[in-house]
Design an enzyme around this catalytic site. Structure first.
Site, short mmCIF file in Angstrom:
data_model
loop_
_atom_site.label_atom_id
_atom_site.label_comp_id
_atom_site.label_asym_id
_atom_site.label_seq_id
_atom_site.Cartn_x
_atom_site.Cartn_y
_atom_site.Cartn_z
N TYR A 673 0.75 -1.09 0.12
CA TYR A 673 -0.49 0.37 -0.13
C TYR A 673 0.89 1.39 0.10
CZ TYR A 673 -4.73 -2.40 1.20
OH TYR A 673 -5.80 -2.92 1.23
N THR A 704 -1.40 -4.79 -7.78
CA THR A 704 -1.53 -4.40 -6.57
C THR A 704 -1.69 -5.19 -5.29
OG1 THR A 704 -3.28 -3.30 -7.08
CG2 THR A 704 -1.40 -2.12 -7.57
N ASP A 705 -1.51 -4.68 -3.88
CA ASP A 705 -2.65 -4.54 -2.54
C ASP A 705 -4.02 -3.81 -3.31
OD1 ASP A 705 -3.65 -5.23 -0.40
OD2 ASP A 705 -2.21 -5.17 0.71
N TRP A 706 -5.45 -4.60 -2.67
CA TRP A 706 -6.25 -4.13 -3.29
C TRP A 706 -6.37 -2.49 -2.88
CZ3 TRP A 706 -5.10 -7.83 -4.55
CH2 TRP A 706 -6.25 -9.00 -4.80
N MET A 734 -5.64 -3.69 -8.53
CA MET A 734 -6.61 -4.94 -8.24
C MET A 734 -7.28 -3.76 -6.88
SD MET A 734 -5.98 -7.41 -9.47
CE MET A 734 -6.94 -9.05 -8.58
#
Ligand code: BGC
Length: 921
Positions: A673, A704-706, A734
């Site tokens: 993040y 990516t992270d969410w 993502m």
């Protein structure tokens, strides 16, 4: 049985063995453990009823069929009795003081209020039992770091009181720590229990694994994967942990034991690698041979005690200080023995490639800037059962400094700061400060110079991805058919709970639009997480021991075997990629997600991650190693800049990932993040292209992270900046709810139009994504090449959860009667309906039902939404009349949801079930 058959019994046994082998015994006086046949055990501590199977957040959300806690497991033991009178006291108290789940995502409290223990209760228990177990529990997780406060890192007064009181009444008191990772241990001295055992969070088989150790079926053989220092302030990272905007990694490579063994030995309560057994071992290095490129050690382990058990041999290197400065110990190899009976011995060889001992010269001090070097001098090796007690085993002399790898400066910091380095003072070392070298390359120029070519769009030539898969066409020709717009869609992943993949999972990627599907690109599925498959619709899955527990086994082969089962389970659920293992370094004990990660040591971390990937790979599935890199605190995780020297990055924070890529053949990586050295990792070219792909040869995909952010140098992170993301070769954003409609409002097309991004860069990411899809089971699923036998076997072994595999979604507007024709209202029936909510907002459910019985008949119907109950309607007998009831369901922000209807009794007849939008967001 077919190749992909998942034997649940073997799965359970492996998990149980891993839990047992991960338990770390720190103290065991008065023969407290094991509990002997015929003895009675008094179990203290409220957590006996609510065993923590994992921490909180995405890494812990596995819906399980059962969780066996420690008390459950002890009650099932035939040879040991539980003091049920005491259990009754706790049970009563817990029902008056229910478990506090907290409110909202990741907001469960770190600990629960403990029952104040009366002196008489302890005295009575001591009269009727032989040994006391005191269970202390802690959780932490995503979005919530541990705090250096009572109830979190520290014990509360009530907990200390509990241990003190019990220890006064029992000569044999074992404290069991059901925690995610290490906690403060000062209380061992002040409360003085006779035994202490870290049991970590062991997943659904946790209690069984712990019982194996408590009863002596398994002798403890877990070793600490972190150093336990006297106080949190003793960790040199603590000063640079927890800031909202920026954390300076001034301890540099001196993380954990690398610091303590070099300059603060006296601060250590329990050293890295330490763990007692019910027996004793002698470790002897029989030969030490310098073989040129490698060092070869022959080690013999003898069980010199009276019980059977396993030992972990650890080899530590001590390179010369040279011009760069080095830690006095670095783990260079380890190996766990098999079970050795008293008197039995095992001998094995360990080979250590010398290049693995090299240091990264980020300043040029050793004369070779941006190179890994073996500096001249003596390289000494220590062998033993923990870092502190390991003894000298041999040395080789490096005649002159040599370069083992010529690299290029990458990801160096831009913020000035000083870092630690040791200086020798007589017999010992003292830490002094030195200035960290800053970035000297022009990143923008590097990106421009390395831009790939941009072949034009050829339009549809009739090539499908299946043709590439069958080697009838070239991937480049296939991709050339796609328009810029298609490519922009391909870098968007969809979720959460996309209807295009297994219900309740985190993400879908690949052929997420109709056009991409038309080209034959399947939709791959990825699901959390490190401790098992998370399916938010309620599908059950196996919950695994946590990362710390697995690392403490020091048993790479066992972890690989366990994850082969996990891989089969993924396959059965049509999940291609697990969003795990989590493998950030335990830089500081307070990081909330340490429970998901392995260790303070990068070598152990890398080996564990590689083992998991190899295991899953045997089933054709794989993992997503995360979070790449520097995700070392949860607070302000999408903002706080991690300021780290290039040397510390390469030797500590990236090293485990490097091992997982090179040895574990990782296919998929998740960035973080937040930013490292000013660049949000999801848009960091040097991290994701220069180091990951160019240096390490990674040929998979990065996601990516969410809802992560990306930035242009000097600017703030922004979730829409996919231009920076694709340029850096982070292939997937993502997640968005609709890729075709660009619901995430990303700037890919603007970037292309402005020349800040090229078609070639987009094609490069599309290639990464497609090449991974072709290496996952989804390709055969899509082409309908899964054998009918495998399909049948999977459906059968999925049991009632199979109904999720073919779920269809009903659209729900403002006031919609659901199609309930598939619902069975028989006692015990459980039916799942998928719904697609057309509006975000607060909904209510209204049912019209009748029940033939008289007014005193009670027929309950529970409605589960995703994984929790939202409503239970209890309809009394209506004497055959139709009645209407309604209840609030709560708020919904994502379109795809799952409703599960469960009937506790037969007799209810449903005429209508409606969902009504009460408030729109
Ligand atoms: C976590 C990831 C996880 C993702 C999907 C994020 O909040 O940081 O580790 O895989 O959510 O659930």
């Amino acid at each position: 049985m077919g190749k992909y058959y998942l034997d649940m019994e073997e799965y359970r046994q492996l998990a149980r063995q891993a839990v047992a082998e991960g338990c770390v015994l720190l103290k065991n006086e008065n023969n407290t453990l094991p509990v002997k046949e015929g003895e009675t055990v008094s179990v203290f501590g409220r957590i006996q009823f609510t065993y923590y199977k994992s921490g909180t957040g995405s890494g812990g959300l596995v819906n399980t069929h059962y969780v066996t806690g420690i008390l459950d497991a002890l009650r099932a033991e035939k040879e040991v009795r539980v003091n049920e009178e005491l259990a009754g006291v706790y049970e009563k108290w817990c029902s008056d003081h229910p478990f506090d789940k907290g409110k909202g995502w990741g907001q469960e409290p770190w600990s629960q209020e403990e029952m104040p223990l009366e002196e008489e209760t302890a005295a009575r228990a001591a009269q009727v039992s032989d040994v006391a177990l005191v269970i202390i529990g802690r959780t932490a997780g995503e979005d919530q770091d541990t705090k250096a406060d009572p109830g979190s890192y520290l014990l509360t007064d009530k907990e200390e009181q509990l241990i003190r009181t019990v220890s006064r009444h029992f000569a044999r008191t074992a404290v069991l720590l059901n925690v995610g990772n290490i906690i403060d241990m000062k209380w061992v001295e002040s409360c003085d229990p006779s035994a202490v055992l870290y049991v970590w969070q062991g997943g659904m088989e946790g209690g069984n694994g712990v019982a194996d150790v408590l009863t002596g079926r398994v002798s403890p053989c877990g070793k600490l994967s972190d150093t336990i220092a006297a106080s949190i302030e003793d960790y040199p990272s603590t000063a640079g942990f927890g800031d909202k905007d920026r954390n300076i990694y001034a301890e540099d490579i001196y993380v954990g034991y690398r610091y303590f063994e070099t300059a603060a030995k006296d601060k250590v309560l329990y050293p890295f690698g330490f763990g007692l057994s019910y027996t004793e071992f002698a470790i002897k290095t029989e030969t030490f041979i310098d073989e040129g490129d490698t060092v070869h050690l022959q080690v013999r382990v003898t069980n010199t005690g009276t019980a059977a058990g396993k030992e972990v041999v650890q080899v530590y290197a001590n390179p010369p200080q040279g011009r760069l400065g080095k830690p006095l110990r670095s783990l260079a190899a380890f190996r766990k023995t098999g079970v050795l009976r008293p008197g039995e011995e095992e001998s094995f060889s360990l080979r250590i490639p010398k290049k693995e001992l090299a240091s990264y010269d980020d300043s040029g001090a050793a004369g070779h800037k941006s190179c890994y070097v073996l500096e001249e001098g003596s390289y000494c090796f220590y062998v033993g059962a923990d870092v502190r007690s390991a003894t000298f085993a041999g040395a080789f002399e490096q005649k002159e400094t040599v370069v083992t790898q010529q690299l290029e400066e990458a990801l160096a910091p831009v913020t000035e700061f000083d870092r630690m380095r040791p200086v020798e003072e007589g017999e010992s070392f003292r830490m002094v400060q030195e200035t960290v070298p800053l970035r000297s390359v022009d990143l923008a120029e590097r990106i421009l110079e390395n831009r790939p070519a941009s072949p034009v769009c050829t339009g549809d030539k009739g090539i499908r991805l299946g043709d590439v898969y069958d080697k009838k066409a070239d991937l480049a020709d296939f991709l050339a058919q796609l328009t810029d717009e298609d490519l922009a869609c391909m870098v968007r992943g969809e979720g959460m709970c996309s209807p295009k993949v297994t219900p309740g999972t985190a993400g879908a990627f690949g052929g997420v639009t109709e056009r991409l599907e038309h080209f034959g690109i399947p939709v791959g599925c990825c699901a959390d997480g490190p401790s098992g498959i998370r399916m938010d619709c309620g599908t059950h899955a196996f919950s695994l021991p946590n990362g710390t527990s697995l690392a403490c086994t020091f048993h790479v082969e066992l972890v690989e075997r366990l994850f082969e089962k996990e891989g089969l389970e993924l396959r059965r659920n049509q999940v291609d990629l697990l969003l795990g293992p989590g493998m950030n370094i335990h830089r500081n004990p307070l990081n909330g997600r340490n429970f998901e990660y392995f260790s303070e040591d990068p070598y152990l971390t890398g080996k564990m991650a590689a083992a998991q990937l190899k295991g899953m790979g045997k089933a054709g599935t794989s993992g997503t190693i995360k979070h790449f890199a520097g995700n070392n605190q949860e607070f302000s995780r999408n903002l706080a800049d991690a300021v780290i020297s290039e040397r510390a990055l390469r030797e500590i924070y990236l090293k485990g990932f490097e091992i997982a890529v090179k040895e574990g053949k990782a296919l998929s990586i998740m960035s973080t993040y937040g930013p490292v050295n000013g660049l949000w990792t999801a848009g960091s070219y040097d991290l994701l292209t220069t180091i990951l792909r160019k240096e390490w040869g990674f040929d998979g995909l990065v996601m990516t992270d969410w809802w992560a952010k990306m930035n242009e140098e000097g600017e703030n992170g922004d979730t829409r900046n996919t231009t920076a993301m694709v340029r850096a070769q982070n292939d997937l954003y993502m997640v968005v709810s609709d890729a075709a409609a660009n619901t995430g409002e990303d700037n890919t097309m603007e970037g292309l139009a402005a020349g800040r991004l090229t078609r070639g860069e987009l094609l490069r990411s599309a290639r990464n994504i497609c090449s991974v899809l072709m290496r996952l089971p989804v390709m055969d699923r899509f082409l309908d090449r899964i054998s009918p036998e495998e399909r049948k076997e999977q459906r059968e072994s999925a049991g009632e959860d199979a109904q999720f595999l073919d779920l269809e979604y009903q659209e729900v507007g403002r006031d919609t009667a659901l199609d309930i024709s598939s619902l069975s209202t028989e006692k015990g029936a459980s039916t799942v309906l998928g719904v697609k909510l057309l509006h975000k907002g607060v909904y209510a459910m209204q049912i019209t039902a009748r029940c033939s019985g008289g007014e005193l008949a009670q027929v309950p119907m529970s409605v589960f939404m995703n994984h929790g109950v939202v409503i239970t309607f209890t309809v009394n007998g209506t004497n055959g009349e139709w009645v209407t009831r309604s209840a609030d369901m709560g708020e919904f922000r994502f379109p795809h949801q799952y409703l599960r209807f469960y009937f506790g009794q037969s007799g209810l007849e449903l005429k209508e079930v409606k969902m009504i939008l009460k408030e729109e967001f």
